[in-house]
Structures are given as structure tokens and as C-alpha cells.
Motif scaffolding. Structure first.
Motif: not given
Length: 699
Positions: A405, A407, A460-463, A469-470
Motif C-alpha cells: 500500500k 504507492k 497497475g489497475e489493468d492487472g 500504469d505499472d
């Protein structure tokens, strides 16, 4: 009997119109070819200077400068929507490359602007003029700038590309760029074909802009244009009786409008009420926190005769308040408290406060570090040192507990490692096997820290990996001397100009990591993954690179003197102007590597594979190339003075220690052109000629 004849004659009279279909087909073909030429010119205007820039950048004889900021911003702007891993940090390129890549941006923009201007004013771009295609409005004149912007900007590109992007982005094929490109081209072509049911067929961009594409060579353009416009807009001459469904349309429309209005009003009222209640709840919470904060401050005052147990309960209560002022008070108490039990309670309260305590702890950490540097060895030095250690310990515990957590947690310039001469470290940052993705440690002091098996990068959010977004950490300019990163995931992490001297990075993942100008002297990198890593101008003097994978890595002008690189993978690596003096590259793989202007003097290159490598102007003086494979290599300008290309057979009676037979100990030079090589002695030349090498003096 006359009626069939009349019907037949009327059908026959309509048949001559069929050749016009051939003309339409011809117009469609010429229109498509003209559009293809426009796209080709547009792409070539950017691709040609970009390719030239890449070629110039590969040259070793051109001075290198930082990448132009405009190009950096452009790179990020392109990378984000396409989910590409953007190349952050410092990057040096050949100075003409900056100019050529700027041209690769300006030329397509200028060219497309000029073509759009011509289309707006004349109805034709240059390729359309070549193929006799013209775009006009309903009056038969040039469409004008507004219509062209709608036609090309909205209809031709924005709608089809947006549709393709949404389908690609939210489907299982994301982030495959090849499929996105194919889907985009399909959408653009489908938009240009138009809706088959419409007569006459028009592309969507023409319908949006109110334009028509006509044959500029035809003499019947105006008549055809009037007919095409009247097909859609023609009204019936006879009055029609409204049907039941038609007569009910106004009532239905009124009902829809009324419902929409009611929903909008209700949504506004509900939203306003929710906002008011939220603000009221927040205000009451702040008031309650303020009252509790004042009461807790009184309980913490030792002059009020409060027992230690009550003070400790007050400290824990401060940590549970969602209030930054309470966190600041706890940090101040942390460096003032002398009672060990209360001190432990303050640390626990800050840990309960979580990551929001990091900014205040960092502030105190930097303040104490500055105090220590300024005061020297004064009587108060040891007390300040202990205070600094306390802040380091609390930061360490918070980062450990809140793994994954972290980031964008900023610990830049924080002192989390000991720095001194002859003093024993009182604290070592230990963050083994935790998730530190996205942490910011720029210019922080973390020497002797332990990060074994930790992860500094996550999806990131896209998995998905390797997208924009890494979550990637920033350790640039950090002091990481003697730190332990064994088995850590540092892929794509920013570590430019960091000091990693004497650090341990065995089996660490450093693929694509940016280590520009980093200090890796005497670093352990055994079995590490450094594929495509950026090590330009880095110092690896004395490092252990045994079994390291440096395939396609960029080590331009890196210092690699006395490194141990036994069995190292360096295929396709950029090793231009590198210094390998005294290095051991035995059994290494350097196939297709660029070693132009490299210094390999006194290097051990026994059994190395240099197939198709570029050794132009390389310094190979006194290097040992026995058993090396040079087939296909470029050795023009390379200096072979004293280079060992073969080993003479030794009399077994003269051998003190028996060595195993490794087969031929000669270098493989078959087909290699040594005509432009330097300082070849007669023995080397004789060996080259007898082993199938090429030279102008070979018989």
C-alpha cells in the motif's frame, strides 16, 4: 399487346445508365488510392527522420546529449493511452538524433495542416488532385475550414479510432498493439465505405460534414450533386394520412421529456442533500476530533499529575484520531520522551496512524540528520543520534506492516541508513520479502539496507505487466552502498545515478531498469537479469557479472575494468566505447554485440562467442582470444598488437601440471576480413591466412 412492348422499351431505355456504375466504381477506386497516398506520405514524413535518428544514435563517433524535453513529454503522452511502459529518467542520444526526432514530430503536423488547408479552400489535397477527386458541399463549392475539421477530425479519425480503442482497451486482446492497429484500420475502412443501405452510399465523415466526394474530371458534377442531395431530402408531393403510431409520437415525446426532467430534478435534490449531509458529518467529526485533541493534550501534560498509564492511553487515543495535527504532536513527542514504556506506546500510536504518519516522520528525520551533520562531535551528538534511530525504526515498521500500500509514499532525501567513518551502524533498514512498489526514495540514504526478495514493481489497475500504469519505485540518486537486493524485483525501477557500490544483487530482476550513470563498482550481480537494462555511463569496475543476462542491454561508455563476466550473456548489447581493461569474459556470449571503440586490452576472452559482433576500432592489445569465435565479426580498425589468437602446442614433458584437452585452442577466424585490422604481426597473419581468414597479404 402494346403494353408489354411499352414496358420493354422503357426498361431498355433505362439500361444505358449502367456505364455510370463503372464511373462510380472508378471514382471509389481513385478515392481510395488518393487516401492511401495521403496516409503513406504522412507516415513516411515521420518515419523517415525517426529511422535516421535511430541510425545516427547507433553511431559511436557522435557526441551524446540529453533527450530533448519536448520528446520526453511526447513519449509520455503517447505511452499512456497505448499502455506502453514509458522510458522515464535521463537518456542520452546523439545530438543529431534530437533534431531528427523533432522533425519526425513537426513534418507530419505541418504536412497534414497544409493538406487540410488545401482541402478546405480548393476541395482537393495534392494526391486527390493527382487522381481527379474533389470534395464539395451541397452548393458544389469548396467545403471550408469548419466542414473539413468535422469531416477529417471528427468523422474520419476521432469516431473510428475511438470506437477501435474502446473495443481494444476493454477486451481480452489488451494490450496487444498489433491487434489494436488492425482493428483501427478496419474501423477507418468501414467508416469510409459507408452504410450499404443508403442510396447513394456516402461515408460517415461526408454525412457529418455535409460534403460530397465527386469526380473532378466529370462534366456532370453539379447535376449529380443535386440528384444526390434530393434523394435524402425529397419530400412527398401528396398529403399523407397520419397513422396511429405517427399521431402518438408527440405524446410519447412529451412523456419522455417529462420523465427525464423529473429524474434530473430528483437527482439534483438527492445529490444536494447527500452533499449537505456529508459536509455536516465531516464538520461534526472535525469538531469532535478537535475537542478530543484538546482533552488529550491536557492528559499528556506531566504537570497535571496524570499517571503514566493515563498518559499512555492518551497517546494511543491520539494515534486513532484521523487528524494530521495529532500525528504531528506524536512525532514531536517521539523525540522528546525519555520514558522507555511511554516511548514504545508513542511508536505503537504512530504505527496505528499508518502511512499518513510518514510525512511527519520524514520531516523529523531530515531535521535530526541535518542537526547531526552541523553539530559535529558535541556532547549532545549521541542523544540526537538516538532520536534519529527512533524515527528510522518507526518508518521501518510502518513500511513493513503496510506492504503493498506504499504507492507514491515519498521518502526522498530521508536518512534510513548510517553514514559515518569508523562508526558502527546503530540501525539497518530491513524490508525483506515485502511489496515496496511505487515507493519514492530519490536521493535517500539507505546504505546497508536489506531488501532480499522484495518487490519494487507491481501491475497497475489493468492487472497486466509492462503497461503504462505499472507501479514502479523511484530509487534514483539514492545511496545504496552495501545494500542487499538478492532476488529482489527491480525491473524497470528508476535507479539512475544511484550508488550501489559493494551492493549484493545476485539473481535480482533488473530487466529494463534505468541505471544511467549508476555506481556499481565491486557489486555482486551473479545470475542477475539485466536484459535491456540502461547502464549508459555506469561504473561497474570490479563487479562480478558471472552468468548475468545482459542481452540487448545498453552499456554505452560504461566502465567495466577488471569485471568478472564468465559465461555472461551480452548478445546484441550496446557496448560502444566501453572499457573492459583486464576483465575476464571467458565463455561469454557477445554475438551481434556492438563493441566499436571498446577497450578490451589485457582482457581474457578465451572461448568467447563474438559471432557477427562489431569490433570496429576496438582495442584488443594483449587480449587473449584463444578459442574465441570471430566468424562474421567486423574487425575493421581493431588493434591486434600482442593479441593471442592461437596457443602453440606445449611439450608434455615441460608441463608441470597436466591440463585437460579442450580440443582446438585456436580462435575461429574463417571468413573474417582482417584487411583493415591494425598491428597484425607475421605470426598472427600466417595464422589468419591458414585458418580461412581474409587479408590482402594472404596468398
Amino acid at each position: 399487346m402494346a403494353n408489354p412492348i411499352i414496358g420493354r422499351s422503357s426498361n431498355q431505355s433505362s439500361r444505358p445508365k449502367e456505364p455510370k456504375k463503372t464511373n462510380v466504381t472508378s471514382l471509389v477506386t481513385r478515392r481510395f488510392v488518393a487516401w492511401t497516398v495521403e496516409i503513406t506520405i504522412f507516415v513516411a514524413s515521420g518515419l523517415v527522420p525517426y529511422s535516421l535518428g535511430v541510425y545516427v544514435n547507433s553511431r559511436s563517433d557522435i557526441n551524446r546529449v540529453p533527450l530533448n524535453p519536448v520528446l520526453v513529454v511526447t513519449e509520455k503522452a503517447i505511452a499512456r493511452p497505448l499502455a506502453l511502459p514509458v522510458s522515464y529518467g535521463i537518456r542520452n542520444v546523439a545530438w543529431p538524433t534530437n533534431i531528427l526526432w523533432i522533425l519526425a514530430l513537426l513534418l507530419p503536423t505541418t504536412l497534414s495542416s497544409g493538406q487540410l488547408y488545401l482541402l478546405a479552400k480548393t476541395g482537393s489535397t495534392i494526391p486527390k488532385r493527382w487522381f481527379g477527386v474533389k470534395v464539395v458541399n451541397e452548393e458544389g463549392t469548396a467545403p471550408g475550414l469548419g466542414a473539413v475539421v468535422v469531416r477529417e477530425g471528427l468523422g474520419r479519425w476521432t469516431i473510428p479510432v475511438s470506437a477501435a480503442y474502446l473495443l481494444w482497451r476493454y477486451s481480452f486482446v489488451f494490450p496487444n498493439l498489433a491487434l489494436f492497429t488492425s482493428l483501427t484500420m478496419f474501423m477507418i475502412l468501414a467508416e469510409g465505405i459507408g452504410w450499404p443501405a443508403r442510396k447513394p452510399r456516402r461515408a460517415l465523415h461526408d454525412q457529418l460534414a455535409g460534403t460530397y466526394t465527386i469526380d473532378a474530371k466529370s462534366t456532370l458534377n453539379k447535376e449529380k450533386l443535386k440528384v444526390a442531395a434530393n434523394v435524402v431530402d425529397k419530400a412527398p408531393t401528396q398529403p399523407s394520412i397520419p397513422t396511429r403510431s405517427q399521431s402518438s409520437n408527440p405524446n410519447l415525446s412529451l412523456l419522455i421529456v417529462g420523465l427525464t426532467s423529473m429524474i434530473a430534478v430528483l437527482s439534483t435534490l438527492i445529490g444536494t442533500q447527500i452533499y449537505i449531509q456529508t459536509q455536516e458529518s465531516q464538520r461534526r467529526s472535525e469538531q469532535n476530533n478537535s475537542q478530543k485533541f484538546i482533552e488529550l493534550i491536557k492528559a499528556l501534560n506531566p504537570n497535571n499529575g496524570v499517571a503514566n498509564e493515563d498518559r499512555q492511553r492518551a497517546v494511543l487515543a491520539l494515534g486513532s484520531l484521523n487528524d494530521q495535527q495529532a500525528v504531528k504532536l506524536l512525532v514531536d513527542l517521539l523525540v522528546k520522551e525519555t520514558d522507555p514504556t511511554t516511548l514504545d506506546t508513542i511508536q505503537q500510536a504512530l504505527i496505528n496512524a499508518g502511512l499518513k504518519a510518514i510525512p511527519e516522520l520524514k520531516r523529523m528525520n531530515q531535521f535530526l540528520a541535518g542537526e547531526l551533520e552541523s553539530m559535529g562531535k558535541s556532547p549532545n551528538w549521541e542523544f540526537r543520534q538516538n532520536q534519529l534511530v527512533i524515527t528510522q525504526q518507526v518508518i521501518n515498521k510502518i513500511l513493513t506492516i503496510y506492504s503493498g500500500k506504499i504507492k507514491n509514499i515519498d521518502l526522498s532525501n530521508a536518512k534510513l541508513g548510517f553514514q559515518g567513518s569508523g562508526e558502527k551502524s546503530l540501525f539497518n533498514l530491513t524490508l525483506d520479502n515485502i511489496d515496496l512498489s511505487g515507493i519514492i526514495l530519490k536521493s535517500a540514504n539507505i546504505n546497508q539496507g536489506n531488501f532480499q526478495g522484495s518487490r519494487f514493481r507491481s501491475v497497475g489497475e489493468d492487472g497486466r505487466w509492462d503497461t503504462y500504469d505499472d507501479v514502479i519505485a523511484d530509487l534514483s540518486n539514492a545511496d545504496l552502498k552495501q545494500a542487499n537486493f538478492s532476488g529482489a524485483n527491480l525491473s524497470r525501477v528508476l535507479m539512475s545515478r544511484s550508488d550501489l557500490s559493494r551492493a549484493t544483487l545476485n539473481k535480482a530482476n533488473l530487466s529494463y531498469t534505468r541505471l544511467f550513470g549508476a555506481n556499481l563498482s565491486s557489486t555482486q550481480l551473479v545470475g542477475a537479469d539485466l536484459r535491456n537494462a540502461i547502464l549508459e555511463n555506469a561504473s561497474l569496475t570490479g563487479a562480478d557479472l558471472s552468468d548475468t543476462n545482459l542481452t540487448e542491454a545498453n552499456l554505452y561508455a560504461a566502465q567495466l575494468g577488471r569485471v568478472s563476466a564468465i559465461g555472461t550473456q551480452l548478445a546484441y548489447a550496446n557496448l560502444t566505447k566501453t572499457d573492459w581493461q583486464g576483465a575476464d569474459l571467458s565463455e561469454a556470449f557477445l554475438d551481434h554485440a556492438n563493441l566499436s571503440d571498446a577497450n578490451l586490452s589485457i582482457a581474457r576472452l578465451t572461448g568467447v562467442s563474438l559471432r557477427s559482433a562489431n569490433l570496429e576500432n576496438a582495442n584488443l592489445r594483449n587480449a587473449d582470444l584463444s578459442r574465441a569465435d570471430l566468424r562474421g565479426a567486423n574487425v575493421a580498425g581493431a588493434d591486434f598488437q600482442g593479441t593471442i589468437l592461437f596457443v602453440g602446442r606445449q611439450n608434455p614433458a615441460d608441463q608441470f601440471v597436466q591440463t585437460p584437452d579442450l580440443g582446438s585452442k585456436n580462435a575461429s577466424v574463417q571468413g573474417v576480413d582482417f584487411s583493415k585490422a591494425k598491428n597484425l604481426d607475421p605470426q598472427q597473419l600466417a595464422f589468419i591466412c591458414t585458418q580461412g581468414g581474409q587479408h590482402s597479404r594472404c596468398p
